[in-house]
Design a protein around this motif. Structure first.
Motif, PDB file in Angstrom:
ATOM      1  N   MET A 143       3.988  26.955 -18.474  1.00  0.00           N
ATOM      2  CA  MET A 143       5.131  26.126 -18.068  1.00  0.00           C
ATOM      3  C   MET A 143       4.766  24.662 -17.883  1.00  0.00           C
ATOM      4  O   MET A 143       5.646  23.801 -17.916  1.00  0.00           O
ATOM      5  CB  MET A 143       5.753  26.702 -16.796  1.00  0.00           C
ATOM      6  CG  MET A 143       6.424  28.042 -17.027  1.00  0.00           C
ATOM      7  SD  MET A 143       7.036  28.805 -15.527  1.00  0.00           S
ATOM      8  CE  MET A 143       8.525  27.828 -15.251  1.00  0.00           C
ATOM      9  N   ASN A 144       3.491  24.356 -17.703  1.00  0.00           N
ATOM     10  CA  ASN A 144       3.060  22.964 -17.595  1.00  0.00           C
ATOM     11  C   ASN A 144       2.551  22.403 -18.921  1.00  0.00           C
ATOM     12  O   ASN A 144       2.162  21.239 -18.990  1.00  0.00           O
ATOM     13  CB  ASN A 144       1.991  22.823 -16.509  1.00  0.00           C
ATOM     14  CG  ASN A 144       2.593  22.840 -15.121  1.00  0.00           C
ATOM     15  OD1 ASN A 144       3.560  22.134 -14.852  1.00  0.00           O
ATOM     16  ND2 ASN A 144       2.049  23.658 -14.243  1.00  0.00           N
ATOM     17  N   ALA A 145       2.569  23.218 -19.964  1.00  0.00           N
ATOM     18  CA  ALA A 145       2.100  22.776 -21.281  1.00  0.00           C
ATOM     19  C   ALA A 145       3.081  21.767 -21.887  1.00  0.00           C
ATOM     20  O   ALA A 145       4.297  21.874 -21.684  1.00  0.00           O
ATOM     21  CB  ALA A 145       1.944  23.971 -22.211  1.00  0.00           C
ATOM     22  N   PRO A 146       2.583  20.790 -22.625  1.00  0.00           N
ATOM     23  CA  PRO A 146       3.462  19.782 -23.237  1.00  0.00           C
ATOM     24  C   PRO A 146       4.559  20.389 -24.121  1.00  0.00           C
ATOM     25  O   PRO A 146       5.689  19.908 -24.115  1.00  0.00           O
ATOM     26  CB  PRO A 146       2.499  18.923 -24.071  1.00  0.00           C
ATOM     27  CG  PRO A 146       1.174  19.079 -23.393  1.00  0.00           C
ATOM     28  CD  PRO A 146       1.158  20.482 -22.859  1.00  0.00           C
ATOM     29  N   TYR A 147       4.252  21.437 -24.869  1.00  0.00           N
ATOM     30  CA  TYR A 147       5.258  22.047 -25.744  1.00  0.00           C
ATOM     31  C   TYR A 147       6.411  22.639 -24.930  1.00  0.00           C
ATOM     32  O   TYR A 147       7.580  22.465 -25.271  1.00  0.00           O
ATOM     33  CB  TYR A 147       4.628  23.124 -26.635  1.00  0.00           C
ATOM     34  CG  TYR A 147       5.621  23.764 -27.571  1.00  0.00           C
ATOM     35  CD1 TYR A 147       6.031  23.096 -28.726  1.00  0.00           C
ATOM     36  CD2 TYR A 147       6.165  25.010 -27.297  1.00  0.00           C
ATOM     37  CE1 TYR A 147       6.961  23.665 -29.575  1.00  0.00           C
ATOM     38  CE2 TYR A 147       7.091  25.593 -28.136  1.00  0.00           C
ATOM     39  CZ  TYR A 147       7.488  24.914 -29.281  1.00  0.00           C
ATOM     40  OH  TYR A 147       8.415  25.479 -30.116  1.00  0.00           O
ATOM     41  N   VAL A 197      12.737  18.822 -21.003  1.00  0.00           N
ATOM     42  CA  VAL A 197      13.295  17.506 -21.358  1.00  0.00           C
ATOM     43  C   VAL A 197      14.711  17.598 -21.933  1.00  0.00           C
ATOM     44  O   VAL A 197      15.584  16.819 -21.532  1.00  0.00           O
ATOM     45  CB  VAL A 197      12.331  16.740 -22.301  1.00  0.00           C
ATOM     46  CG1 VAL A 197      12.972  15.474 -22.821  1.00  0.00           C
ATOM     47  CG2 VAL A 197      11.034  16.424 -21.553  1.00  0.00           C
ATOM     48  N   PRO A 198      15.011  18.535 -22.829  1.00  0.00           N
ATOM     49  CA  PRO A 198      16.382  18.596 -23.349  1.00  0.00           C
ATOM     50  C   PRO A 198      17.440  18.912 -22.288  1.00  0.00           C
ATOM     51  O   PRO A 198      18.616  18.618 -22.483  1.00  0.00           O
ATOM     52  CB  PRO A 198      16.327  19.733 -24.379  1.00  0.00           C
ATOM     53  CG  PRO A 198      14.903  19.857 -24.752  1.00  0.00           C
ATOM     54  CD  PRO A 198      14.135  19.482 -23.520  1.00  0.00           C
ATOM     55  N   GLU A 199      17.039  19.475 -21.166  1.00  0.00           N
ATOM     56  CA  GLU A 199      17.989  19.867 -20.132  1.00  0.00           C
ATOM     57  C   GLU A 199      18.082  18.879 -18.969  1.00  0.00           C
ATOM     58  O   GLU A 199      18.897  19.066 -18.070  1.00  0.00           O
ATOM     59  CB  GLU A 199      17.608  21.246 -19.573  1.00  0.00           C
ATOM     60  CG  GLU A 199      17.529  22.336 -20.612  1.00  0.00           C
ATOM     61  CD  GLU A 199      18.852  22.563 -21.340  1.00  0.00           C
ATOM     62  OE1 GLU A 199      19.921  22.400 -20.705  1.00  0.00           O
ATOM     63  OE2 GLU A 199      18.811  22.886 -22.532  1.00  0.00           O
ATOM     64  N   LEU A 200      17.250  17.844 -18.959  1.00  0.00           N
ATOM     65  CA  LEU A 200      17.258  16.878 -17.851  1.00  0.00           C
ATOM     66  C   LEU A 200      18.590  16.145 -17.773  1.00  0.00           C
ATOM     67  O   LEU A 200      19.128  15.698 -18.782  1.00  0.00           O
ATOM     68  CB  LEU A 200      16.141  15.856 -18.019  1.00  0.00           C
ATOM     69  CG  LEU A 200      14.722  16.321 -17.728  1.00  0.00           C
ATOM     70  CD1 LEU A 200      13.738  15.206 -18.039  1.00  0.00           C
ATOM     71  CD2 LEU A 200      14.574  16.792 -16.309  1.00  0.00           C
TER      72      LEU A 200
END
Length: 97
Positions: free
Chosen positions: A75-79, A86-89
């Motif tokens: 869950m902390n991985a960049p992917y 990011v798409p849900e922020l």
């Protein structure tokens, strides 16, 4: 996780036993700056010693079906961040959620 700026809650809260953290609970940051939303950490303290803040979501895994350490890394991985966070922020009142 750093346990500073601790606050006390009254012991008379009915739901208090359900709010206590257990070792290896995963804590997910649901609101904060855009850089911090979606970050996770693992609680490694003693069982039933601390509760968690309302801006966090606790994820508790069932009896070794999933490794909290693996989930935290994933869950902390960049992917994961790029595709799932990011798409849900969304910004509300100066904070990201």
């Amino acid at each position: 996780m750093v346990l500073n700026d601790r606050r006390k809650v009254p012991h008379c809260i009915d739901d208090l036993p359900h709010l206590y953290l257990k070792r290896f609970d995963l804590l997910y940051n649901r609101t904060n700056s855009a850089e911090l939303v979606g970050k996770t950490g693992i609680y490694l303290g003693d069982d039933d010693a601390y509760t968690f803040a309302s801006y966090l979501i606790r994820i508790r895994f069932l009896n070794n079906l999933t490794s909290p350490v693996y989930a935290n890394l994933a869950m902390n991985a960049p992917y994961f961040r790029a595709t799932q966070i990011v798409p849900e922020l969304q910004q509300q009142c100066g904070q990201r959620t």
